[in-house]
Design a protein around this motif. Structure first.
Motif, PDB file in Angstrom:
ATOM      1  N   GLU A  72       2.070  -8.909   9.552  1.00 16.09           N
ATOM      2  CA  GLU A  72       0.851  -8.593  10.003  1.00 16.09           C
ATOM      3  C   GLU A  72       0.325  -7.057   9.164  1.00 16.09           C
ATOM      4  OE1 GLU A  72      -1.660  -7.792  13.811  1.00 16.09           O
ATOM      5  OE2 GLU A  72       0.193  -8.382  13.896  1.00 16.09           O
ATOM      6  N   LEU A  73       1.282  -6.021   9.433  1.00 15.40           N
ATOM      7  CA  LEU A  73       0.791  -4.882   8.912  1.00 15.40           C
ATOM      8  C   LEU A  73       0.892  -4.681   7.333  1.00 15.40           C
ATOM      9  CD1 LEU A  73       3.190  -2.391  11.291  1.00 15.40           C
ATOM     10  CD2 LEU A  73       0.958  -3.266  11.569  1.00 15.40           C
ATOM     11  N   GLU A  74       1.643  -5.464   6.702  1.00 12.88           N
ATOM     12  CA  GLU A  74       1.388  -5.632   5.232  1.00 12.88           C
ATOM     13  C   GLU A  74       0.292  -6.062   4.997  1.00 12.88           C
ATOM     14  OE1 GLU A  74       4.763  -7.740   3.641  1.00 12.88           O
ATOM     15  OE2 GLU A  74       6.379  -6.187   3.859  1.00 12.88           O
ATOM     16  N   GLN A  75      -0.191  -6.881   5.676  1.00 16.71           N
ATOM     17  CA  GLN A  75      -1.625  -7.694   5.176  1.00 16.71           C
ATOM     18  C   GLN A  75      -2.775  -6.570   5.380  1.00 16.71           C
ATOM     19  OE1 GLN A  75      -1.910 -10.481   3.743  1.00 16.71           O
ATOM     20  NE2 GLN A  75      -4.367 -10.426   3.839  1.00 16.71           N
ATOM     21  N   LYS A  76      -2.706  -5.830   6.520  1.00 19.56           N
ATOM     22  CA  LYS A  76      -3.723  -4.721   6.835  1.00 19.56           C
ATOM     23  C   LYS A  76      -3.620  -3.814   5.718  1.00 19.56           C
ATOM     24  CE  LYS A  76      -4.410  -5.272  11.718  1.00 19.56           C
ATOM     25  NZ  LYS A  76      -5.799  -5.371  11.519  1.00 19.56           N
ATOM     26  N   VAL A  77      -2.551  -3.414   5.136  1.00 19.92           N
ATOM     27  CA  VAL A  77      -2.285  -2.460   4.169  1.00 19.92           C
ATOM     28  C   VAL A  77      -3.071  -2.959   2.991  1.00 19.92           C
ATOM     29  CG1 VAL A  77      -0.923  -1.235   2.667  1.00 19.92           C
ATOM     30  CG2 VAL A  77      -0.610  -1.340   4.832  1.00 19.92           C
ATOM     31  N   LEU A  78      -2.697  -4.124   2.744  1.00 23.98           N
ATOM     32  CA  LEU A  78      -3.219  -4.728   1.372  1.00 23.98           C
ATOM     33  C   LEU A  78      -4.805  -5.202   1.301  1.00 23.98           C
ATOM     34  CD1 LEU A  78      -0.571  -7.378   0.777  1.00 23.98           C
ATOM     35  CD2 LEU A  78      -1.075  -5.485  -0.378  1.00 23.98           C
ATOM     36  N   GLU A  79      -5.261  -5.421   2.492  1.00 22.88           N
ATOM     37  CA  GLU A  79      -6.633  -5.526   2.534  1.00 22.88           C
ATOM     38  C   GLU A  79      -7.566  -4.148   2.545  1.00 22.88           C
ATOM     39  OE1 GLU A  79      -7.308  -7.273   6.690  1.00 22.88           O
ATOM     40  OE2 GLU A  79      -6.649  -9.303   6.016  1.00 22.88           O
ATOM     41  N   LEU A  80      -6.923  -3.232   3.152  1.00 21.90           N
ATOM     42  CA  LEU A  80      -7.520  -2.062   2.935  1.00 21.90           C
ATOM     43  C   LEU A  80      -7.270  -1.305   1.538  1.00 21.90           C
ATOM     44  CD1 LEU A  80      -8.929   0.577   4.117  1.00 21.90           C
ATOM     45  CD2 LEU A  80      -6.622   1.619   4.889  1.00 21.90           C
ATOM     46  N   ARG A  81      -6.460  -1.765   1.016  1.00 21.75           N
ATOM     47  CA  ARG A  81      -6.182  -1.363  -0.630  1.00 21.75           C
ATOM     48  C   ARG A  81      -7.275  -2.021  -1.447  1.00 21.75           C
ATOM     49  NH1 ARG A  81      -4.472   2.246  -4.657  1.00 21.75           N
ATOM     50  NH2 ARG A  81      -3.650   1.009  -6.633  1.00 21.75           N
ATOM     51  N   GLN A  82      -7.241  -3.528  -1.215  1.00 21.44           N
ATOM     52  CA  GLN A  82      -8.318  -4.171  -2.053  1.00 21.44           C
ATOM     53  C   GLN A  82      -9.875  -3.541  -1.905  1.00 21.44           C
ATOM     54  OE1 GLN A  82      -7.210  -7.876  -0.621  1.00 21.44           O
ATOM     55  NE2 GLN A  82      -5.430  -8.061  -2.153  1.00 21.44           N
ATOM     56  N   ALA A  83      -9.908  -3.061  -0.651  1.00 18.59           N
ATOM     57  CA  ALA A  83     -11.185  -2.389  -0.251  1.00 18.59           C
ATOM     58  C   ALA A  83     -11.447  -1.151  -1.009  1.00 18.59           C
ATOM     59  CB  ALA A  83     -11.792  -2.470   1.164  1.00 18.59           C
ATOM     60  N   HIS A  84     -10.479  -0.416  -1.230  1.00 17.49           N
ATOM     61  CA  HIS A  84     -10.687   0.826  -1.859  1.00 17.49           C
ATOM     62  C   HIS A  84      -9.409   0.717  -2.740  1.00 17.49           C
ATOM     63  CE1 HIS A  84     -13.258   1.890   1.346  1.00 17.49           C
ATOM     64  NE2 HIS A  84     -12.333   1.431   2.302  1.00 17.49           N
ATOM     65  N   MET A  85      -9.615   0.296  -4.061  1.00 18.70           N
ATOM     66  CA  MET A  85      -8.509   0.313  -4.991  1.00 18.70           C
ATOM     67  C   MET A  85      -8.337   1.562  -5.684  1.00 18.70           C
ATOM     68  SD  MET A  85      -7.480  -2.937  -5.211  1.00 18.70           S
ATOM     69  CE  MET A  85      -6.639  -2.855  -6.960  1.00 18.70           C
ATOM     70  N   ARG A  86      -9.018   2.589  -5.468  1.00 14.60           N
ATOM     71  CA  ARG A  86      -8.673   4.000  -5.960  1.00 14.60           C
ATOM     72  C   ARG A  86      -7.769   4.696  -5.046  1.00 14.60           C
ATOM     73  NH1 ARG A  86      -9.382   4.066 -11.429  1.00 14.60           N
ATOM     74  NH2 ARG A  86     -11.166   2.720 -12.165  1.00 14.60           N
ATOM     75  N   TRP A  87      -7.698   4.283  -3.920  1.00 14.25           N
ATOM     76  CA  TRP A  87      -7.034   5.039  -2.842  1.00 14.25           C
ATOM     77  C   TRP A  87      -5.458   4.948  -3.024  1.00 14.25           C
ATOM     78  CZ3 TRP A  87     -10.211   4.851   2.354  1.00 14.25           C
ATOM     79  CH2 TRP A  87     -11.285   5.186   2.221  1.00 14.25           C
ATOM     80  N   GLY A  88      -4.869   5.987  -2.812  1.00 16.01           N
ATOM     81  CA  GLY A  88      -3.274   6.001  -3.046  1.00 16.01           C
ATOM     82  C   GLY A  88      -2.665   5.774  -1.568  1.00 16.01           C
ATOM     83  N   PRO A  89      -1.336   5.522  -1.391  1.00 13.45           N
ATOM     84  CA  PRO A  89      -0.623   5.142  -0.523  1.00 13.45           C
ATOM     85  C   PRO A  89      -0.753   6.395   0.660  1.00 13.45           C
ATOM     86  CG  PRO A  89       0.745   4.851  -2.453  1.00 13.45           C
ATOM     87  CD  PRO A  89      -0.224   5.850  -2.703  1.00 13.45           C
ATOM     88  N   ARG A  90      -0.812   7.624   0.321  1.00 15.27           N
ATOM     89  CA  ARG A  90      -1.053   8.496   1.522  1.00 15.27           C
ATOM     90  C   ARG A  90      -2.270   8.463   1.885  1.00 15.27           C
ATOM     91  NH1 ARG A  90       1.301  13.837  -1.724  1.00 15.27           N
ATOM     92  NH2 ARG A  90       0.259  12.568  -3.443  1.00 15.27           N
ATOM     93  N   LYS A  91      -3.404   8.080   1.463  1.00 17.76           N
ATOM     94  CA  LYS A  91      -4.635   8.212   1.931  1.00 17.76           C
ATOM     95  C   LYS A  91      -4.737   6.908   2.741  1.00 17.76           C
ATOM     96  CE  LYS A  91      -7.875  10.561  -1.210  1.00 17.76           C
ATOM     97  NZ  LYS A  91      -6.765  11.349  -2.096  1.00 17.76           N
TER      98      LYS A  91
END
Length: 419
Positions: A72-91
């Motif tokens: 579930e947490l992995e999915q939330k991380v991936l969804e946020l990344r897909q919405a902001h493809m220029r944001w790195g792990p720390r952001k």
């Protein structure tokens, strides 16, 4: 106990068929195939669940580890990344922790590994880096000490209209005050945008720009009509060296982020482009954390200026020991029945002449020394901005400016006293 090595798959399949035939019990079959009853039941269960695929050899390693990030947490991380493809792990981690602080979010390194595993990371080419140029903005240690302004390169919208985005930011907090598409870059249009920003956020102490119009000109001291207006408001114009955009590096870095984030292809018209830029401005200020701010957003750091925009722009005042001259429409002032050209940019304004000796005067506009006046030759010459001495002209040793202190950036001319 293991299956016989002759043909494992055939042995398992024959075992299943014989059991399904019902002629022998599980115990009798397991004894004949030399396997345990537990192995026999597991084999039967896998066959009934997955068919022949269930009879293939399977790894004994655990399918999930105890410290593995929940799906579930992995999915939330991936969804946020897909919405902001220029944001790195720390952001990404910072945003997740801010929005759902009660969860045990994975470390930034784990998020980075997850993005790489899911193919959401593009490897960057290695580049040779030089040390960042930070000294020109070292004095921006609090909000509104220095604002930065520039044009983010012109573009054409789908209807063929040319537009130039004007951007204004606070150097300390990186807060993006304006991201405004303009159809013309003339003084009147740009000044109106600055005035709106001053009325909303107050005024800075200094404004850092490049040397292009309408921020600067080829007139004396590089002044433009916009810079004259800033000076009258008590704002010090700061200009970077020609060909050195890194001296306005914080603002230029924002431009790069803006170029990456604002969607392409070009918008259909100027209105659509402005809407996209305004969405970027809100996200940049209020959502996107900034590493240089300790992963805070610019909106969390910025505070409006206490210097409010005045109801009437004040006129410069000069002390009694200066001679005051009015600049005429063609850029001249009068000196002993002679016209001396200074600058058309200053027409309608008053300047102060501070006598240095029998020949030389320093020309001030408000608190700023802008030129030298040779009262014998009746001409104006530029100041040496990187030296404490006047230039030497026609073999004469000019007097040192160190004998008379110049006004500091925030010091009024009326506060100075002759030595």
């Amino acid at each position: 106990m293991p299956w016989k090595e002759s043909s494992v798959m055939e042995e398992k399949l024959r075992f299943i068929l014989e059991y399904e035939g019902g002629e022998e019990s599980m115990t009798e079959l397991c004894r004949r195939y030399d396997i345990s009853r537990e192995t026999g039941y597991v084999t039967l269960q896998r066959y009934r669940a997955s068919g022949l695929r269930g009879l293939l050899a399977q790894s004994h390693a655990a399918q999930r580890h105890g410290n593995q990030t929940p799906e579930e947490l992995e999915q939330k991380v991936l969804e946020l990344r897909q919405a902001h493809m220029r944001w790195g792990p720390r952001k990404l981690k910072r945003i997740l922790e801010r929005d759902e602080p009660g969860r045990n979010w994975p470390a930034s390194s784990t998020i980075g590994a997850l993005l790489k595993r899911e193919g959401l990371v593009v490897a960057r080419k290695k580049r040779l880096h030089t040390a960042p140029y930070t000294e020109p903005l070292a004095h921006a240690e609090e909000a509104n000490r220095v604002w930065c302004a520039d044009f983010k390169g012109w573009f054409r919208t789908g209807d063929g209209e040319r537009n130039d985005p004007l951007t204004i930011s606070d150097a300390y907090s990186r807060y993006l005050l304006r991201c405004q598409t303009v159809e013309k870059t003339n003084t009147e249009r740009v000044q109106a945008i600055f005035e709106a920003a001053f009325r909303e956020y107050g005024m800075p102490e200094a404004m850092r720009t490049d040397n292009g119009p309408p921020f600067a000109s080829h007139a004396v001291a590089g002044l433009s009509r916009l810079a004259v207006w800033w000076i009258k408001l008590g704002i010090v114009p700061e200009r970077i060296e020609a060909g050195h955009p890194e001296q306005n590096g914080r603002h230029e870095r924002m431009h790069r982020t803006m170029e990456e984030e604002v969607a392409q292809p070009p918008a259909a018209n100027r209105r659509k482009k402005q809407e996209a830029q305004e969405r970027f401005r809100r996200e940049y200020n209020e959502v996107r954390p900034h590493e240089a701010l300790g992963m805070q957003t610019p909106a969390a750091v910025y505070r409006p200026s206490a210097r409010k925009f005045p109801s009437r722009v004040p006129e410069p005042e000069y002390p009694g020991y200066m001679q005051v001259r009015s600049v005429r429409p063609h850029g001249h002032f009068r000196w002993k029945q002679h016209d001396v050209f200074l600058s058309e940019v200053l027409w309608g304004e008053q300047v102060g002449l501070l006598q240095e000796d029998d020949r030389w005067f320093t020309v001030y506009f408000a608190q700023h020394p802008i030129a030298l006046f040779d009262s014998q030759q009746l001409r104006v010459a530029p100041l040496l901005t990187n030296s404490s001495h006047f230039e030497e002209r026609e073999g004469d040793a000019s007097p040192s400016l160190s004998s008379k202190p110049l006004a500091k950036p925030n010091q009024k001319v009326s506060d100075m006293r002759p030595v």
